[in-house]
Design an enzyme around this catalytic site. Structure first.
Site, PDB file in Angstrom:
ATOM      1  N   LYS A 139       8.537  -1.606  -2.866  1.00 23.98           N
ATOM      2  CA  LYS A 139       8.580  -3.026  -2.513  1.00 23.98           C
ATOM      3  C   LYS A 139       8.111  -3.822  -3.727  1.00 23.98           C
ATOM      4  O   LYS A 139       7.169  -3.407  -4.416  1.00 23.98           O
ATOM      5  CB  LYS A 139       7.677  -3.293  -1.302  1.00 23.98           C
ATOM      6  CG  LYS A 139       7.727  -4.732  -0.775  1.00 23.98           C
ATOM      7  CD  LYS A 139       6.906  -4.896   0.505  1.00 23.98           C
ATOM      8  CE  LYS A 139       6.939  -6.308   1.042  1.00 23.98           C
ATOM      9  NZ  LYS A 139       6.172  -6.457   2.302  1.00 23.98           N
TER      10      LYS A 139
ATOM     11  N   SER B  93       8.484  -8.709   6.217  1.00 22.84           N
ATOM     12  CA  SER B  93       8.867  -9.078   4.876  1.00 22.84           C
ATOM     13  C   SER B  93       9.431  -7.923   4.062  1.00 22.84           C
ATOM     14  O   SER B  93      10.065  -8.149   3.033  1.00 22.84           O
ATOM     15  CB  SER B  93       7.656  -9.638   4.133  1.00 22.84           C
ATOM     16  OG  SER B  93       6.664  -8.633   3.951  1.00 22.84           O
TER      17      SER B  93
ATOM     18  N   SER C  51       5.080  -6.501   8.768  1.00 21.38           N
ATOM     19  CA  SER C  51       6.107  -6.447   7.729  1.00 21.38           C
ATOM     20  C   SER C  51       6.640  -5.060   7.405  1.00 21.38           C
ATOM     21  O   SER C  51       7.602  -4.938   6.644  1.00 21.38           O
ATOM     22  CB  SER C  51       5.585  -7.082   6.443  1.00 21.38           C
ATOM     23  OG  SER C  51       5.584  -8.483   6.567  1.00 21.38           O
TER      24      SER C  51
END
Lengths: 484, 484, 95
Positions: B76, B151, B175
């Protein structure tokens, strides 16, 4: 009239703790490095970096707390104090608001008139220092050096119990002395290791309520503290005398103009939005840690003053002066042991020694005369080997690195004349050579002879090249001149 | 080759069925073809990945081995990668190349993982649909007209589309779990403190926690094994030993008490999702687990409490983005205020600015008690609910998200509708508990996630439950029809 | 609770966020809605509840006082927007 106002002062002293690394990072705290060479990713607030607390900073804070008899918080909490400034990389300062590590304590300060006063310390908390803005011109821009960012600070907050510039300076000197004794800071004000914010307000004597205060930021010498307080007191008194009211604000002391002025950058109302720092957990201090720190404390200035007074019979002011610095106090004690006379040693240290130390701008640790040597020198006065006056000559030679006192006395032939026959001869010679003065002396009324008597002493001492025992010379002259 | 799961790639490399360079370049090519549509990657690390793959192959040739040696994964884009751009989905860090690795990146790298690239995400991890990324929205491979969740939407889409067998992700309020649910993946958020946050760009420090996203619980266990563990650079890192997660996977579920919170089956839950989740619970029951009806009475307050705490912490965490030391700086600032305001207003997107403002407001003078303090009190009530529940049950199970993936724009017009996406996931963050989502069915061709929440440090149990579930079901084997 | 445009302006200034005048009304409305949602907390009596700042009930670990970070100024300044002579540059700071 300015004197119609009572000055109320509270001081916030920021002390840089003498850790090797920063409070929340492993970067060095060494002073004077090239800009930004000691600012690591944490200090620069690089994304994703986190603070980890330095054990030594905690221990030093506890040491200070124990030394001033304060409550040590078993649990203290770090908070974020939010504001934007280029020398504050994270946009918040990690500090302590509601749960400081050191709670209420007090110090006793000695005032020049020989009295003393207890001044309360509200709290002391740990926080991080900011970087520095360098205002030299970089095409109209300001340069930021973050080497200092993250240096551990202990902020010591006094109660508003200080009533004059003199008390403020005495309090600061006491704090300075304590932190140096504890070895938790070098206290070097010129390098910013100890800085002071002054909160000052005026009120009518007898009033319960405090007046509106101003805060004077970052005053960095004892002398400036003294002058900033005087000038700010006058400024506020002037406003109040003319029916005005003091505006609560942050001010800056301008040493060149000896005035305080409003800080433009602080005009925007602050709202620091303190909240508990989520990247740090509550700090626990155990009873055992406090006790082990207490056991390891050195003798502190106040205790030393007390001991110097009782053990050596020194006056309060002399004792306080000697105890002001741990190094000076240790020097004095070592010298006194060798000398066998503490009072004479105290006089020598406070006058001859300090005069030269100050003249040459030295630290006591760099003093060219060892304490033991000074002790020997004083012992030689006591045992009559030399006079006090000759001792000063010897001391000068010692200062110049010419060796130990006994050697200097021997090589320079400074030993006091012990042979009374030889001194008698010198006295007789002097009287014979100055027959006119002798006659004049005898014609003078007894109560007016003193100055003339000194003349004869001087003649004899001169003839002996200072080596005659002054007491012996005095006795013989009295005998010859007044005895008939 | 791309359809092989993480664990199987490791085994295949071990058996020399293909090399790391082969699987890596295969996936890099796939990313290149798919990314135009999915936008799952912000940066592709072609050269670095091939270099690391070659090094892994060389190491293996010399006798090195390990389940992750040479296995390609994605990170990420909020895990700092030394020398590889790390944007956090923001214009603010659009060109930011960190000079250091996050601990998670370092540990996975040391285990032999190859970094394929950095995955897209909601800006600063603030969002539940991946629509707030400065680099554009990510598309859900199950239906490119729909969001992947957020997210960690880029990580989810990349793994779901078989562009990477596993990816790192973070979870502040859901997330990891919500996008895992929306993309048909297994994703685990660890216990707060289990995985180091060092080098992981902060959104809300007391809530942020990393975790793996992959296709199965076994794959997650492999990654977690390496990601978890104590780190001196994070003060909130736990010193507890890391169990051997793989060895815990197969324990039978007989006698396991599974708490089913009433509050998680509220009117906001889509009927199809509820049906799938209930079917999943029945499967656990079929394996001998006992379903226990429980109540988490304060859970409806988790969203309001979260939307005070997370913005408050983010308002401070994001103050460091000031255009001075790194990151976006506006053109020709006229003064310091202009530098700050324009850099931040141009560098941050709308949702980030909105949360900074809400957080600043919640902490500001006069509102702290009503908002921030109140939220921290509610937080304790929520944590107490869980503590109470875990005296009766071993794990808690329910939905991960209220419904399946929604269409672009469907919820972005109204922040509050979007915030309710995390209604079932936020509480675990507030309490610091480990939680995961595993595929539990399909509704109209879109995946549904079942959430499991465990007590502190019970990651092993969660993975065990998920693994047993996955031994009996094949929802986690369903792949989207998407073709790269 | 709602927020006034004045309050919003004050908060935005504290946060160093510049609001676009054209969108102030809309931003105010949206933030007001969020605050309204948040206000649901007020229905619960928490007067006896200790605020919880951390999800874990643990204690701060202390680091040994050692210099572990080398000088990496060049690496850091390389990613600075504007620097000179080893310093980060900003518009003139006025005390």
């Amino acid at each position: 009239m300015v004197s119609d106002w009572e000055t109320v002062i509270g001081l916030e002293v920021h002390v840089q703790l003498a850790t090797r690394s920063k409070i929340f990072s492993g970067a060095s705290t060494r002073f004077g490095a090239e800009p930004n060479t000691q600012a690591c990713a944490v200090d620069l607030a690089m994304p994703g970096t986190l603070p980890v607390l330095n054990r030594e900073a905690v221990h030093m804070a506890v040491k200070f707390g124990v030394a001033i008899g304060a409550d040590i918080a078993r649990v203290s909490v770090f908070d974020r104090k939010n504001y934007f400034y280029p020398d504050l990389p994270k946009g918040y300062q990690i500090s302590q608001l509601d749960y400081p590590i050191v709670g209420r304590g007090e110090v006793e300060v000695a005032l020049p008139d020989g009295s003393s006063k207890r001044i309360g310390i509200t709290r002391a908390h740990l926080e991080e220092d900011a970087g520095k803005s360098l205002h030299e011109d970089f095409h109209g821009l300001t340069g930021i050096d973050l080497n200092r960012a993250g240096t551990p600070l202990l902020e010591i907050v006094s109660e508003p119990e200080i009533r004059s510039a003199q008390e403020a300076v005495a309090y600061l000197k006491q704090i300075h002395s304590i932190i140096r004794y504890l070895g938790i800071s070098d206290g070097n004000m010129a390098e910013g290791s100890m800085r002071c914010d002054i909160n000052l307000s005026l009120r009518r004597p007898g009033d319960e309520k405090f007046g509106t205060r101003c805060e004077i930021k970052n005053v960095n010498s004892f002398r400036f503290v003294d002058k900033a307080i005087e000038t700010e007191r006058e400024r506020q008194a002037d406003i109040l005398e003319h029916g005005g009211s003091v505006k609560q604000e942050t001010r800056l002391y301008d040493a060149e103009r000896n005035e305080t002025r409003s800080m433009r950058s602080k005009e925007v109302a602050h709202d620091y939005r303190y909240f508990p720092e989520p990247d740090l957990l509550p700090v626990h201090v155990s009873e055992e840690l406090i006790e082990s720190i207490r056991a390891g404390l050195p003798e502190l200035p106040a205790q030393k003053v007390q001991r110097f007074r009782t053990q050596f019979g020194l006056g309060a002011y002399d004792a306080a002066q000697l105890a002001a610095s741990r190094e000076l106090a240790e020097y004095f004690e070592a010298a006194a042991t060798g000398a066998g006379d503490a009072k004479t040693t105290a006089n020598w240290v406070l006058s001859e020694l300090l005069a030269r130390i100050n003249r040459d701008g030295l630290e006591i640790s760099a003093c060219p005369v060892a304490a033991a040597s000074l002790g020997t020198l004083i012992a030689r006065i006591q045992d009559g080997t030399i006079s006090g006056k000759i001792a000063k000559t010897v001391f000068e030679a010692m200062w110049a690195g010419e060796g130990e006192p006994d050697a200097i006395i021997a090589t320079k032939g400074l030993r006091q004349m012990a042979d009374s026959g030889a001194i008698e001869q010198l006295v007789d010679d002097a009287l014979a050579a100055n027959a006119g003065q002798v006659e004049q002396y005898r014609a003078t009324p007894a109560d007016k002879r003193q100055r003339m008597f000194g003349f004869f002493v001087g003649q004899v001492m001169k003839a002996s090249q200072g080596k005659a025992n002054p007491q012996q010379v005095n006795d013989l002259l009295r005998n010859r001149l007044d005895g008939e | 080759m791309h359809d092989i799961a993480l664990e199987a790639i490791g085994s295949a490399l071990e058996r020399r069925e293909f090399s790391s360079v082969e699987i890596t370049s295969h996936l890099l090519d796939r990313i290149e073809r798919a990314n135009g549509t999915l936008n799952a990657f912000v940066s592709v690390n072609r050269e670095g990945a091939l270099r690391a793959a070659a090094a892994a192959d060389a190491a293996r040739a010399k006798g090195a081995s390990g389940p992750l040696l040479g296995v390609p994964i994605a990170h990420k884009d909020l895990f700092c990668t030394a020398g590889l751009r790390t944007t956090c989905g923001s214009r603010m860090l659009g060109e930011f190349v960190p000079p250091y690795d996050a601990t998670v990146v370092e540990r996975l790298g040391a285990a032999g993982c190859v970094t394929l690239g950095k995955t897209n995400m909601d800006e600063f991890a603030m969002g539940s649909s991946n629509e707030t990324s400065y680099f554009g929205p990510v598309r859900n491979p199950w239906d490119t007209g729909r969001v992947p969740g957020g997210s960690s939407g880029g990580s989810a889409a990349a793994v779901a589309a078989r562009l990477a067998p596993g990816a790192t992700a973070t979870d502040t309020g859901g997330s990891i779990r919500q996008p895992a649910s929306l993309c048909g993946l297994t994703g685990l958020k660890a216990t707060y403190g289990r995985i180091s946050r060092h080098g992981m760009i902060a959104f809300a420090s007391s809530l942020d926690q990393a975790g793996p996203m992959a296709r199965s619980a076994a794959d997650c266990a492999l990654m977690l094994q390496v990601m978890a563990g104590f780190d001196t650079r994070d003060s909130t890192s736990l010193e507890a030993p890391v169990p051997d997660y793989l060895s815990l996977l197969d324990r039978p579920l007989a006698g396991l008490r599974v708490g089913v919170p009433r509050e998680y089956f509220d009117p906001g839950l889509h009927p199809g999702t509820e049906q799938a989740v209930r079917a999943g619970l029945a499967e656990l029951e079929a394996q001998g687990a006992r379903l226990v009806d429980i109540s988490l009475p304060h859970s409806p307050l988790s969203v309001p409490a979260y939307y005070v705490i997370a913005p408050a912490e983010c308002s401070a965490n994001l103050s460091r983005y000031d255009g001075v030391r790194y990151g976006y700086r506006c053109q020709d600032p006229v003064d310091l205020r202009d530098l700050y305001e324009r850099s931040r207003s141009e560098g941050f997107g709308e949702e980030v600015k909105r949360r900074i403002i809400v957080g600043t407001y919640a902490l500001s003078a006069g509102y702290y008690d009503a908002y921030y303090r109140k939220a921290q009190q509610i937080r304790r009530l929520i944590a107490e609910d869980f503590r109470e529940a875990f005296t009766q049950v071993d794990v808690i199970a329910g939905p991960a998200a209220p419904a399946t993936a929604f269409r672009f724009g469907e919820k972005s017009a109204d922040p509050i509708t979007m915030y309710l996406e995390d209604i079932y996931t936020i509480a675990a963050n507030l309490a610091g508990l480990p939680a995961m989502s595993m595929p539990g069915g399909l509704v109209e061709g879109l995946p549904v996630g079942i959430q499991l929440i465990g007590n502190h440090l019970q990651e092993g149990l969660l993975l065990n439950v998920a693994h047993r579930f996955q031994q009996a079901t094949d929802w986690h084997r369903h792949a989207p029809a998407f073709t790269a | 609770m709602t927020i006034s445009e004045n309050d919003l302006a004050r908060v935005a200034e504290l946060a160093r966020i510049r609001l676009d005048p054209a969108t102030v009304t809309e931003v105010t409305r949206r933030i007001g809605n969020i605050l309204g949602m948040i206000d649901r907390m007020q229905a619960v009596d928490t007067s006896a509840v200790t605020p919880m700042a951390h999800p874990l009930d643990t204690v701060q670990r202390l680091r040994p006082d050692e210099v572990t970070e080398p000088n990496r100024r060049d690496d850091f300044l390389a990613i600075a927007p504007v620097s000179e002579a080893g310093l980060y540059l900003v518009p003139r700071v006025i005390d």
